[in-house]
Design a protein around this motif. Structure first.
Motif, PDB file in Angstrom:
ATOM      1  N   GLU A  67     -11.106 -10.859  -0.474  1.00 31.82           N
ATOM      2  CA  GLU A  67     -10.574  -9.532  -0.775  1.00 31.82           C
ATOM      3  C   GLU A  67      -9.280  -9.614  -1.580  1.00 31.82           C
ATOM      4  OE1 GLU A  67     -10.123  -7.196   2.725  1.00 31.82           O
ATOM      5  OE2 GLU A  67     -12.253  -7.277   3.278  1.00 31.82           O
ATOM      6  N   HIS A  71      -8.889  -7.863  -5.150  1.00 28.24           N
ATOM      7  CA  HIS A  71      -7.769  -6.929  -5.299  1.00 28.24           C
ATOM      8  C   HIS A  71      -7.000  -7.227  -6.588  1.00 28.24           C
ATOM      9  CE1 HIS A  71      -4.172  -4.771  -3.237  1.00 28.24           C
ATOM     10  NE2 HIS A  71      -3.879  -4.948  -4.511  1.00 28.24           N
ATOM     11  N   LEU A  84      -3.819  -0.470  -5.751  1.00 32.62           N
ATOM     12  CA  LEU A  84      -4.564  -0.475  -4.494  1.00 32.62           C
ATOM     13  C   LEU A  84      -3.619  -0.575  -3.310  1.00 32.62           C
ATOM     14  CD1 LEU A  84      -7.554  -2.819  -5.414  1.00 32.62           C
ATOM     15  CD2 LEU A  84      -7.436  -0.327  -5.518  1.00 32.62           C
ATOM     16  N   GLU A  85      -4.000   0.085  -2.245  1.00 30.33           N
ATOM     17  CA  GLU A  85      -3.205   0.108  -1.020  1.00 30.33           C
ATOM     18  C   GLU A  85      -4.003  -0.534   0.111  1.00 30.33           C
ATOM     19  OE1 GLU A  85      -2.105   4.159  -0.360  1.00 30.33           O
ATOM     20  OE2 GLU A  85      -1.458   4.451  -2.443  1.00 30.33           O
ATOM     21  N   PRO A  86      -3.328  -0.966   1.181  1.00 33.28           N
ATOM     22  CA  PRO A  86      -4.003  -1.678   2.277  1.00 33.28           C
ATOM     23  C   PRO A  86      -5.125  -0.866   2.918  1.00 33.28           C
ATOM     24  CG  PRO A  86      -1.633  -1.920   2.456  1.00 33.28           C
ATOM     25  CD  PRO A  86      -1.869  -0.894   1.384  1.00 33.28           C
ATOM     26  N   ALA A  87      -6.049  -1.606   3.506  1.00 34.44           N
ATOM     27  CA  ALA A  87      -7.202  -0.978   4.159  1.00 34.44           C
ATOM     28  C   ALA A  87      -6.835  -0.476   5.548  1.00 34.44           C
ATOM     29  CB  ALA A  87      -8.335  -1.998   4.261  1.00 34.44           C
ATOM     30  N   ARG A 104      -9.987  -1.248   0.658  1.00 33.68           N
ATOM     31  CA  ARG A 104      -8.750  -0.809   0.024  1.00 33.68           C
ATOM     32  C   ARG A 104      -8.888   0.686  -0.259  1.00 33.68           C
ATOM     33  NH1 ARG A 104      -7.975  -5.361   1.233  1.00 33.68           N
ATOM     34  NH2 ARG A 104      -6.831  -6.999   0.114  1.00 33.68           N
ATOM     35  N   SER A 106      -6.952   3.940  -2.871  1.00 35.86           N
ATOM     36  CA  SER A 106      -6.023   4.253  -3.951  1.00 35.86           C
ATOM     37  C   SER A 106      -5.755   5.756  -3.942  1.00 35.86           C
ATOM     38  CB  SER A 106      -6.574   3.805  -5.305  1.00 35.86           C
ATOM     39  OG  SER A 106      -7.823   4.421  -5.576  1.00 35.86           O
TER      40      SER A 106
END
Length: 313
Positions: A67, A71, A84-87, A104, A106
């Protein structure tokens, strides 16, 4: 409008696993609907009761670690201007029996991202777009997230990346996904297991009744179709063996045991040791007591045979 609640758990912990048992995950929806090549509705049913299928921890490790690379590819090489931001895990507010773990997300607009890896031998499954089971997973994620579009990125063979955009399909969600999930969850609460879906599950539930019935006309067609496919498979195997013999004769004539293309191995044909075998019949005759002591009876299994009209009684 908020369509979900965040489930604050750390992935791959006992707390995370327990939360997964409290609802159906987006990645399990295809199995519930009978459209997954990897799991069945009965597998999902059992997992909610604490009985999980065995999994390869190495594959899980590779999936998680990849991942980070996917990313980076999205942000630096995909051509999409996105951060992208954390899951996180989320549970649907409208349908609490459904949750999703996004890889992820966004912003502007809020979008969920799903990352996948594929071996180069299976990369062809993505040639026509997102495979069916992954599409169902992503549709479930959009239902939880309340979004209209999702992104899917697959990393194939450690070399090739592909980015797909999936639009929300409310007709599929309303007419097919939600009814299947609702029925599954209601049956789970009532301890009603899904019917067996493959030969292994049927073997567990099989009862040797000895009864018979006249085959329904629609099943007669399926029986004939199965017989045709099996015969075709034998014909294709015979054709493949013929090609094998042609290749072997050529290699024998030229005294080679490997073909290459551009320096890379394409095909090998080598001698290998014969398989060692155990003369069980002789051992049972000469040492019957030992044979009985060390013999274990295997579990019964199902065998399907098709008979031609002249073979039937």
């Amino acid at each position: 409008m908020v369509t979900y609640e965040v489930v604050d758990v750390v992935p791959d912990t006992p707390e995370w696993e327990q939360e997964r048992r409290n609802s159906v995950g987006a990645s399990e929806v295809a199995a519930v609907m009978g459209l997954s090549p990897y799991a069945t509705a009965l597998d999902v049913y059992r997992s909610k009761q604490g009985v999980d299928r065995e999994f390869d921890p190495l594959l899980s490790f590779i999936g998680h670690e990849s991942e980070h690379i996917i990313h980076k590819w999205v942000e630096e090489f995909s051509g999409v201007d996105v951060k992208l931001e954390p899951a996180f895990m989320a549970r649907s507010a409208a349908y609490p029996f459904l949750h999703a773990s996004f890889d992820r997300v966004s912003s502007i607009p809020f979008t969920t991202w799903q990352f996948k890896t594929a071996h180069h031998y299976t990369g062809h499954k993505w040639d026509e777009g997102i495979p069916t089971d992954i599409r169902i997973q992503v549709q479930a994620e959009m239902l939880v997230a309340g979004t209209q579009r999702a992104a899917v990125v697959v990393w194939i063979g450690g070399r090739e990346f592909r980015l797909f955009w999936e639009d929300r399909d409310d007709r599929f969600i309303d007419d097919h996904m939600l009814p299947a999930l609702t029925t599954f969850w209601e049956n789970l609460q009532a301890d009603v297991a899904p019917p067996p879906a493959n030969v292994a599950e049927m073997a567990e539930a099989w009862h040797d009744s000895g009864d018979e019935m006249e085959a329904p006309e629609e099943l007669q067609d399926r029986i004939e179709q199965r017989a045709f496919l099996l015969a075709s498979a034998k014909e294709m195997e015979a054709d493949a063996n013929k090609i094998r013999d042609e290749l072997g004769a050529f290699m024998l004539e030229h005294n080679v045991e490997k073909f290459t293309v551009g320096g890379k191995t394409l095909l090998t044909y080598k001698r290998q040791n014969g398989r060692a075998s155990f003369d069980g019949k002789r051992f049972r005759e000469e040492h019957p007591d030992l044979a009985a002591e060390y013999t274990q009876q295997g579990a019964p299994y199902l065998v399907m045979r098709t008979y031609k009209p002249k073979e039937t009684k």
